[in-house]
Design an enzyme around this catalytic site. Structure first.
Site, PDB file in Angstrom:
ATOM      1  N   CYS A   1       0.829  -1.202   0.000  1.00 54.71           N
ATOM      2  CA  CYS A   1       0.000   0.000   0.000  1.00 54.71           C
ATOM      3  C   CYS A   1       0.867   1.258   0.000  1.00 54.71           C
ATOM      4  CB  CYS A   1      -0.957   0.001   1.187  1.00 54.71           C
ATOM      5  SG  CYS A   1      -0.141  -0.146   2.800  1.00 54.71           S
TER       6      CYS A   1
ATOM      7  N   HIS B   1       1.809   5.295   9.600  1.00 54.81           N
ATOM      8  CA  HIS B   1       0.919   4.233   9.116  1.00 54.81           C
ATOM      9  C   HIS B   1      -0.063   3.786  10.190  1.00 54.81           C
ATOM     10  CE1 HIS B   1      -0.394   0.531   7.170  1.00 54.81           C
ATOM     11  NE2 HIS B   1       0.310   0.839   6.101  1.00 54.81           N
TER      12      HIS B   1
END
Length: 482
Positions: free
Chosen positions: A292, A319
């Site tokens: 991602c 994150h």
């Protein structure tokens, strides 16, 4: 008296605009469900949206291109599209409306303008639908399933036929899996129906059968007994990461290609929009959609490298916590990740800096990277601190980014944010893997050092990149105009 008249005019305008929006929604639905023609508005999905959603999207579109994008113009262009004999397509009504006003110097009528813009569709190749199997049904697997089933339409592209899981598919297990698909704590309710067919060990999603297959090893499965042939296997388990392990999927009867939803070893790691055209599924049978974070930063780094040149840089990823961390303090194989994910910011490593170079070899040895896991369940931020070759400014960088977000090969990948109040929860549900925060960009006095803030929905945005790559591998990409 004049104030009353003005107010009445405003009410009349609002009523006319909502009527036009209702027609917009009807044409959108008819084009999709009858002819597999998908309409988007500057990459934003408009299928199954309500009146207020569509009006708000038009307002965003106007702010984005700094010109009014009227629902009345959009409806007129949609009527012209509806009158054309187009193949299955994906068309950006925002881009068409913008171009009609900015390029139409000869005041060409709408039908002629749309015909000239979309005449390239005549050469579109016939699409053979592709059977898809999800190997695993975790966070990414369920989001991919939602999107595939929401966009099945007439089934002219990708058809989700089965999901492979561990454990017997009892009624209780099927119902639990159905429940997780129906409702998600982050992404909300699935806009469709999910029923259980315990007798046939299947889920009935939007009225379509999706088999639930119990298997311990991928090579043991015979997909053909379920009527599945030449299937693309999307492995989202994380259990198989290299070419040898992933090749086991190809031993299954009825499987033809494999796509890994994680970085892979010994196989092409692809960021769709950046390097997907370098690999052909005739030559390769196993692909990786990278991570991602790699999908978030690579499109932006490509823009900067192509426009300004990257000397060196550091990437810091803020994150969301992930499933591999502990909910409460406990043993963990990696340092720091054993501490409670919802209570701590946790420094950890990321391979994103090196992974980028698989798509952008020019950046080899130029980037370092690290990550901080933070107590939010979804929605992440990459901070790109870069030294560049060419002198620049914040205004110049924003102009460059807006151009790439509006046209070219990266329009699906880069969303340009104008929002001064943008925070992580705002970006949840964004299909673009990179959300460029134009208000946060920093540039040094000498114009050679820049800091870019790139938001990304590390689940939803990434899932869409997986599907884009899956369509490319499967050769079911439609004629597009955006």
């Amino acid at each position: 008296m004049s104030n009353i008249t003005s107010y009445e005019k405003e009410l009349a305008f609002q009523a006319d605009r909502r009527k036009a929006t209702i027609e917009f929604i009807k044409i959108i639905s008819d084009l999709w469900y009858d002819r597999s023609i998908e309409i988007v508005l500057f990459k934003n999905q408009v299928i199954d949206k309500n009146v207020s959603d569509v009006i708000n999207l038009h307002q965003y579109a106007g702010e984005f291109v700094q010109k009014p994008i009227s629902i009345f113009d959009s409806v007129e262009i949609l009527r012209a599209i509806n009158d054309m004999m187009l193949p299955p397509s994906k068309l950006d009504i925002g881009k068409l409306t913008y171009e009609y006003h900015s390029e139409n110097e000869n005041e060409e009528d709408v039908k002629a303008f749309v015909f000239n813009k979309l005449k390239g569709a005549d050469g579109a190749q016939e699409i053979i639908p592709k059977d898809v199997v999800l190997y695993g049904f975790g966070r990414i697997g369920r989001l991919v399933a939602r999107e595939l089933m929401s966009k099945t339409g007439k089934g002219s592209q990708m058809r989700l036929r089965a999901i492979v899981v561990r454990g017997e598919a009892t009624f209780e297990v099927l119902e639990k899996r159905a429940s997780l698909l129906r409702t998600d704590s982050i992404h909300g309710e699935f806009k469709g129906t999910v029923d259980v067919d315990a007798e046939n060990k299947a889920l009935i999603i939007n009225g379509t059968t999706v088999h639930i297959i119990n298997a311990k090893q991928p090579e043991d499965i015979d997909y053909t007994i379920y009527g599945i042939f030449n299937a693309l296997i999307i492995d989202n388990t994380g259990a198989f990461r290299d070419k040898e392990a992933l090749s086991r999927h190809l031993k299954a009867k009825g499987a033809s290609r494999v796509l890994l939803t994680a970085p892979g070893k010994g196989i092409p790691n692809i960021v769709h929009g950046v390097n997907h055209k370098e690999f052909d599924s005739k030559e390769h049978k196993i692909f990786s959609a990278a991570s991602c974070t790699t999908n978030a930063i690579t499109p932006i780094l490509k823009v900067i490298e192509d426009s300004l040149g990257v000397v060196k840089g550091h990437i810091e990823t803020i994150h969301a916590f992930t499933n591999d961390q502990n909910l409460v303090d406990n043993m963990h194989s990696k340092y720091r990740r054993g501490r409670a994910a919802t209570l701590n910011m946790v420094i950890t490593e990321t391979g994103a800096g090196k992974a980028v170079t698989k798509a952008l070899p020019n950046l080899e040895g130029k980037l370092t990277s690290n990550a901080i896991r933070v107590p939010v369940p979804n929605g992440s931020l990459a901070i790109l601190n870069l030294d560049v070759n060419l002198k620049t400014s914040k205004e110049s960088i924003n102009t460059i980014m807006k151009k790439y977000a509006l046209q070219g090969d990266l329009v699906e990948q880069i969303k340009y944010s104008l929002n001064n109040e943008l925070v992580s929860s705002d970006i949840v549900g964004t299909s673009a893997p990179s959300i460029y925060d134009s208000k946060a960009t920093l540039v040094s006095e000498d114009g050679k050092s820049i800091v870019l803030y790139i938001w990304y929905d590390n689940e939803y945005g990434y899932s869409h990149q997986v599907i884009r790559l899956a369509k490319y591998i499967s050769k079911v990409r439609r004629f597009t105009y955006y």
